[in-house]
Design an enzyme around this catalytic site. Structure first.
Site, PDB file in Angstrom:
ATOM      1  N   ASP A  18       0.867  -1.160   0.000  1.00  8.51           N
ATOM      2  CA  ASP A  18       0.000   0.000   0.000  1.00  8.51           C
ATOM      3  C   ASP A  18       0.918   1.228   0.000  1.00  8.51           C
ATOM      4  O   ASP A  18       2.121   1.111   0.258  1.00  8.51           O
ATOM      5  CB  ASP A  18      -0.878  -0.036   1.261  1.00  8.51           C
ATOM      6  N   ASP A  20      -0.181   5.027   1.104  1.00  6.58           N
ATOM      7  CA  ASP A  20      -0.413   6.010   2.167  1.00  6.58           C
ATOM      8  C   ASP A  20      -0.357   5.378   3.553  1.00  6.58           C
ATOM      9  O   ASP A  20      -1.108   4.448   3.853  1.00  6.58           O
ATOM     10  CB  ASP A  20      -1.773   6.687   1.965  1.00  6.58           C
TER      11      ASP A  20
END
Length: 232
Positions: A18, A20
């Site tokens: 991922d 963020d």
């Protein structure tokens, strides 16, 4: 370091990150952006609300924020307000602790890596612009505005698309995901993948239960636990 399952950890061949809050500290910046707007209208962007939207595509998150806080802005107006602030803050995004060390290690050992992020292309470019060499180490990136993506996290679609795009498509069970958000963890588990969660310290423990492994920092990760080359 805690495991959330009684099953033994399985060896993997591919790693998906991922963005963020996992590779970049942009979850902190998102909070600053939203709280700045909420303060103008006497509203509080609580951790309870943030926990439910983390990992979702931005358009979905904006609607949830506007509705939950009853902000006197339409979702489109709220989106425009956030864009102004993001242009100011996102270019300052920094790598999360342990991210550079791990990614460089995997790259040097020829472990295929990719990114699966709910960010749209414009935001991704803003966040990663001054880390170009780092982000060139990834085989590919799948973003939230990808036309092939029908449903965002917590649906598993983004991770399944990401696994298929490796030079040789990777079986889901051979992919290890790194996430910070419960919606991302749900998506990875739904895709049939193991997932290492590195949650924000403010996140309630109940949101970490579905992760294969929970770490305080990526710096604590031991690759050999998943059959990957160990740090020298």
């Amino acid at each position: 370091m805690t495991t959330s399952s009684s099953k033994p950890l399985q060896p993997v061949t591919h790693v998906i990150f991922d963005l963020d809050g996992t590779l970049l500290n942009t979850e902190t910046l998102y909070t600053e952006v939203i709280q700045d707007i909420c303060t103008r209208y006497g509203k509080q962007f609580s951790w309870d609300l943030k926990s439910t939207i983390m990992g979702r595509r931005e358009a979905e998150a904006i609607v949830m924020i506007q509705k939950t806080l009853d902000l006197p802005l339409s979702p489109d107006e709220l989106m425009e307000e956030t864009k102004k602030k993001k242009k100011e803050l996102f270019p300052k995004a920094a790598l999360m602790p342990g991210a550079e060390k791990l990614v460089l290690h995997l790259h040097q050992n020829k472990i295929p890596m990719a990114i699966a992020s709910s960010s749209i292309q414009e935001a991704f470019d803003m966040k990663t612009g001054h880390h170009k060499a780092f982000f060139h180490l990834f085989h590919h990136v799948v973003l939230g505005d990808n036309p092939e993506l029908k449903a965002g996290k917590p649906a598993p679609d983004i991770f399944l698309i990401c696994a298929k795009r490796f030079e040789a498509p990777a079986p889901p069970e051979k992919c290890l995901v790194f996430e910070d958000a419960s919606n991302g963890v749900k998506a990875a588990v739904g895709a049939g993948m193991q997932v290492v969660m590195v949650p924000d310290e403010n996140l309630a423990k109940e949101f970490t239960k579905e992760a294969t492994l929970v770490l305080r920092s990526m710096s604590d990760f031991k690759p050999e636990m998943f059959g990957l080359p160990k740090f020298q």
